[in-house]
Design a protein around this motif. Structure first.
Motif, PDB file in Angstrom:
ATOM      1  N   ALA A  14      61.007 -71.682 -63.428  1.00 34.84           N
ATOM      2  CA  ALA A  14      62.427 -71.364 -63.559  1.00 34.84           C
ATOM      3  C   ALA A  14      62.729 -69.983 -62.983  1.00 34.84           C
ATOM      4  N   PRO A  15      63.958 -69.743 -62.554  1.00 36.45           N
ATOM      5  CA  PRO A  15      64.329 -68.419 -62.061  1.00 36.45           C
ATOM      6  C   PRO A  15      63.974 -67.295 -63.036  1.00 36.45           C
ATOM      7  N   ALA A  16      64.131 -67.552 -64.328  1.00 36.46           N
ATOM      8  CA  ALA A  16      63.827 -66.529 -65.339  1.00 36.46           C
ATOM      9  C   ALA A  16      62.377 -66.061 -65.268  1.00 36.46           C
ATOM     10  N   ALA A  17      61.465 -66.927 -64.847  1.00 33.25           N
ATOM     11  CA  ALA A  17      60.058 -66.539 -64.741  1.00 33.25           C
ATOM     12  C   ALA A  17      59.864 -65.457 -63.676  1.00 33.25           C
ATOM     13  N   PHE A  18      60.633 -65.545 -62.601  1.00 34.51           N
ATOM     14  CA  PHE A  18      60.536 -64.535 -61.546  1.00 34.51           C
ATOM     15  C   PHE A  18      61.142 -63.218 -62.009  1.00 34.51           C
ATOM     16  N   PHE A  19      62.303 -63.291 -62.662  1.00 37.85           N
ATOM     17  CA  PHE A  19      62.930 -62.077 -63.163  1.00 37.85           C
ATOM     18  C   PHE A  19      62.057 -61.401 -64.221  1.00 37.85           C
ATOM     19  N   ALA A  20      61.353 -62.193 -65.023  1.00 41.00           N
ATOM     20  CA  ALA A  20      60.453 -61.617 -66.031  1.00 41.00           C
ATOM     21  C   ALA A  20      59.346 -60.805 -65.369  1.00 41.00           C
ATOM     22  N   HIS A  21      58.811 -61.297 -64.266  1.00 40.10           N
ATOM     23  CA  HIS A  21      57.767 -60.554 -63.551  1.00 40.10           C
ATOM     24  C   HIS A  21      58.322 -59.304 -62.878  1.00 40.10           C
ATOM     25  N   TRP A  22      59.501 -59.398 -62.310  1.00 38.06           N
ATOM     26  CA  TRP A  22      60.096 -58.210 -61.701  1.00 38.06           C
ATOM     27  C   TRP A  22      60.397 -57.155 -62.761  1.00 38.06           C
ATOM     28  N   ALA A  23      60.842 -57.577 -63.935  1.00 41.96           N
ATOM     29  CA  ALA A  23      61.175 -56.640 -65.011  1.00 41.96           C
ATOM     30  C   ALA A  23      59.937 -55.966 -65.589  1.00 41.96           C
ATOM     31  N   ASP A  24      58.805 -56.643 -65.577  1.00 39.70           N
ATOM     32  CA  ASP A  24      57.563 -56.105 -66.131  1.00 39.70           C
ATOM     33  C   ASP A  24      56.803 -55.368 -65.029  1.00 39.70           C
ATOM     34  N   MET A  25      57.311 -54.214 -64.667  1.00 33.88           N
ATOM     35  CA  MET A  25      56.792 -53.502 -63.498  1.00 33.88           C
ATOM     36  C   MET A  25      55.347 -53.051 -63.641  1.00 33.88           C
ATOM     37  N   ALA A  26      54.864 -52.916 -64.852  1.00 34.41           N
ATOM     38  CA  ALA A  26      53.452 -52.541 -65.044  1.00 34.41           C
ATOM     39  C   ALA A  26      52.520 -53.604 -64.468  1.00 34.41           C
ATOM     40  N   THR A  27      53.006 -54.832 -64.340  1.00 35.19           N
ATOM     41  CA  THR A  27      52.167 -55.919 -63.821  1.00 35.19           C
ATOM     42  C   THR A  27      52.329 -56.136 -62.317  1.00 35.19           C
ATOM     43  N   TRP A  28      53.187 -55.370 -61.661  1.00 37.56           N
ATOM     44  CA  TRP A  28      53.391 -55.558 -60.222  1.00 37.56           C
ATOM     45  C   TRP A  28      52.084 -55.548 -59.424  1.00 37.56           C
ATOM     46  N   PRO A  29      51.124 -54.664 -59.720  1.00 34.08           N
ATOM     47  CA  PRO A  29      49.875 -54.677 -58.943  1.00 34.08           C
ATOM     48  C   PRO A  29      49.094 -55.996 -59.045  1.00 34.08           C
ATOM     49  N   GLU A  30      49.378 -56.810 -60.049  1.00 33.82           N
ATOM     50  CA  GLU A  30      48.692 -58.092 -60.204  1.00 33.82           C
ATOM     51  C   GLU A  30      49.097 -59.091 -59.124  1.00 33.82           C
ATOM     52  N   TRP A  31      50.310 -58.972 -58.610  1.00 36.27           N
ATOM     53  CA  TRP A  31      50.774 -59.908 -57.576  1.00 36.27           C
ATOM     54  C   TRP A  31      51.220 -59.213 -56.294  1.00 36.27           C
ATOM     55  N   ASN A  32      51.351 -57.895 -56.321  1.00 35.36           N
ATOM     56  CA  ASN A  32      51.707 -57.141 -55.118  1.00 35.36           C
ATOM     57  C   ASN A  32      50.503 -56.284 -54.736  1.00 35.36           C
ATOM     58  N   ALA A  33      49.739 -56.749 -53.783  1.00 37.47           N
ATOM     59  CA  ALA A  33      48.462 -56.117 -53.428  1.00 37.47           C
ATOM     60  C   ALA A  33      48.627 -54.718 -52.851  1.00 37.47           C
ATOM     61  N   ASP A  34      49.821 -54.340 -52.418  1.00 39.49           N
ATOM     62  CA  ASP A  34      50.039 -53.020 -51.828  1.00 39.49           C
ATOM     63  C   ASP A  34      50.490 -51.980 -52.849  1.00 39.49           C
ATOM     64  N   THR A  35      50.681 -52.370 -54.105  1.00 42.38           N
ATOM     65  CA  THR A  35      51.183 -51.463 -55.125  1.00 42.38           C
ATOM     66  C   THR A  35      50.056 -51.031 -56.049  1.00 42.38           C
TER      67      THR A  35
END
Length: 144
Positions: A14-35
């Motif tokens: 669902a769209p909410a799943a994507f927004f949840a990941h964007w909102a949880d910025m501490a987890t960005w390195p888990e899916w954004n390899a450049d961060t």
């Protein structure tokens, strides 16, 4: 304004799943390899600010420029330029979530930042969006 790259995925999450990941910025390195890390200084709302550290790059401040039910746009403030990541989320007629990301540069020194960052961002945008899709779908499956 110059476009550095675009990426698109379709997902059962669902769209909410994507927004949840964007909102949880501490987890960005888990899916954004450049961060290396990312943090938000306040709530995940339009106008909020934060900082992130790209791998191999300097700490960069950003602002959430747009946050609606179908868009999340963050703008990193670079010397003489702004690096914008626009994330659009839609649901198609079949009920599938479609996420489109566009990275762009604007400002008097955009040409310089394009030389420094442009190819790297353009080359990794689809990879990172694919990893976000996998994370969103895994979270959806775990909840189901």
């Amino acid at each position: 304004m110059m476009t550095l790259g675009t990426a698109q995925i379709s997902s059962a999450a669902a769209p909410a799943a994507f927004f949840a990941h964007w909102a949880d910025m501490a987890t960005w390195p888990e899916w954004n390899a450049d961060t290396e890390w990312a943090r938000l200084d306040g709530p995940f709302t339009q106008g909020s600010t934060g900082a992130l550290k790209p791998k191999g790059g300097p700490r960069t401040k950003f602002v959430i420029d747009v946050l609606t039910e179908n868009e999340f746009t963050d703008v990193s403030l670079l010397l003489g330029a702004k690096l914008t990541f626009r994330h659009l989320v839609e649901t198609d007629e079949a009920g599938t979530t479609v996420v489109r990301v566009t990275a762009s540069l604007a400002g008097p020194l955009a040409w310089m930042w394009n030389m420094i960052l442009g190819k790297g961002i353009g080359a990794t945008l689809q990879r990172d969006l694919d990893a976000l899709k996998a994370a969103a779908e895994a979270k959806t499956e775990a909840v189901a």
